[in-house]
Design an enzyme around this catalytic site. Structure first.
Site, PDB file in Angstrom:
ATOM      1  N   HIS A   1     -45.091  43.341  17.814  1.00  0.00           N
ATOM      2  CA  HIS A   1     -44.435  43.840  16.613  1.00  0.00           C
ATOM      3  C   HIS A   1     -43.977  45.288  16.803  1.00  0.00           C
ATOM      4  O   HIS A   1     -43.025  45.730  16.163  1.00  0.00           O
ATOM      5  CB  HIS A   1     -45.387  43.793  15.407  1.00  0.00           C
TER       6      HIS A   1
ATOM      7  N   ASP B   1     -39.881  33.814  17.949  1.00  0.00           N
ATOM      8  CA  ASP B   1     -40.673  34.703  17.114  1.00  0.00           C
ATOM      9  C   ASP B   1     -39.676  35.608  16.372  1.00  0.00           C
ATOM     10  O   ASP B   1     -38.471  35.588  16.658  1.00  0.00           O
ATOM     11  CB  ASP B   1     -41.654  35.511  17.966  1.00  0.00           C
TER      12      ASP B   1
END
Length: 350
Positions: A181, A252
């Site tokens: 992230h 993702d």
């Protein structure tokens, strides 16, 4: 109109006019929900019904709802244990661990299906190497054989509740410390080492157990310079050809830092689709989502991808949580899983 290749998020607990425009765009195929989209069970049921009514075939509705610290909906839903808690039981009593894993998969899926959610991005198949904080207690176990057994049981439970499974994060996110992230993690191991360990759970569940796969935003530097989700080697040569995977591949979130080096949102979309992804997630970045939809307007839909994605629709009707709670299976699952929640989070987190 078939399902498009983009999965978007929405701002709040109701559909705005802007959200409706984005969700009816021909290149949209799904919606991923977050905690901000949830106020209570009745509101969530109304929201999913409204989203499904927008299109035919209806848009896919997904969520990250694994249990432990990754559970988007709380009030009115059963609190679910993290996967590591199931692994701890498995170490003490293999049969009990597998039974609990199946119950956990069923309970998670049954409650989501009851309110109209098609699927959760679960289970996590990463190995608990003790390195990755972002994975941590989301992983079932350190040993591939244990992950395989527990995941197979968990998915049996999911499918028993009418939900397909998405294994993540291919070919394994547990071997790096960094959080994708926030940055692009680099795993410097050779392919043979990854294949002998982290890849094994994915390979063993290629028998139709998994309907979907989500690749990691991780660069396996000794194998390919591109992160797995943008790599034809990982998605085509390994996943499609060597492992014969015929299900859907979900990227993702393309707004994560692990995807930034590929370029802007249009470039990320093109790279992920060219590598072999069937559906692209873009979350928490409406401008990026708009850029992606615009860039894909002239791209011809992939009919094979549309068939793969259509298999992700949930089975059975949304019966409502009240009706589900009246079933003895629900009471039994809650009773046997509740003791796992007393485990110390300090013990469970890596």
């Amino acid at each position: 109109m078939g399902l498009g290749p983009v999965m978007l998020d929405i701002d709040g607990p109701t559909l705005t006019a802007e959200a409706r425009r984005s969700l009816t765009h021909p290149r949209t195929g799904g919606v991923i929900l977050f905690t901000r989209n949830f106020e209570n069970v009745a509101q969530l049921s109304e929201l999913t019904a409204e989203i499904h009514a927008l299109r035919d075939p209806h848009l896919l509705i997904a969520v990250d709802h694994e249990g432990g610290r990754v559970q988007r909906f709380r009030d009115g839903f059963t609190r679910l244990p993290p996967a590591a808690a199931l692994g701890r039981v498995y170490d003490r009593d293999r049969d009990q661990g597998l039974q609990l894993a199946e119950r956990a998969g069923w309970l998670m899926a049954a409650e989501l299906r009851a309110v109209g959610v098609d699927f959760s991005f679960a289970p996590v198949l990463d190995l608990a190497h003790g390195l990755s904080g972002v994975i941590g207690d989301r992983a079932f176990h350190r040993q591939p054989a244990a992950v395989i057994a527990l995941a197979q049981a968990y998915v049996r439970g999911m499918r028993g509740a009418g939900m397909q499974a998405v294994g993540k994060h291919f070919p394994g996110h547990g071997g790096v410390r960094e959080d994708s992230h926030l940055t692009l993690p680099v795993d410097a191991r050779e392919f043979e080492e990854i294949e002998a360990h982290d890849l094994r759970p994915f390979a063993q569940l290629m028998d139709g157990t998994l309907a979907g796969i989500m690749p990691a935003h991780v660069q396996y530097s000794q194998v390919d310079p591109l992160p797995a989700g943008f790599s034809r080697f990982w998605l085509q040569t390994v996943l499609r050809e060597r492992l014969s995977f015929s299900g859907a591949i979900f990227s993702d979130d393309l707004s994560m830092a692990g995807a930034e080096h590929v370029g802007g949102y249009a470039a990320r979309a093109e790279a992920a689709l060219s590598a072999g992804c069937d559906m692209l997630l873009v979350c928490n970045h409406p401008e990026g989502a708009a850029e992606m939809l615009e860039a894909l307007e002239t791209r011809e839909p992939d009919p094979v991808a549309q068939v793969r994605l259509a298999r992700m629709h949930g089975q059975g009707s949304a019966m409502g949580l009240s009706r589900l709670r009246s079933r003895p299976e629900w009471s039994a699952a809650v009773a046997v899983l509740s003791p796992l929640l007393t485990s110390s989070s300090a013990e469970l987190n890596v």
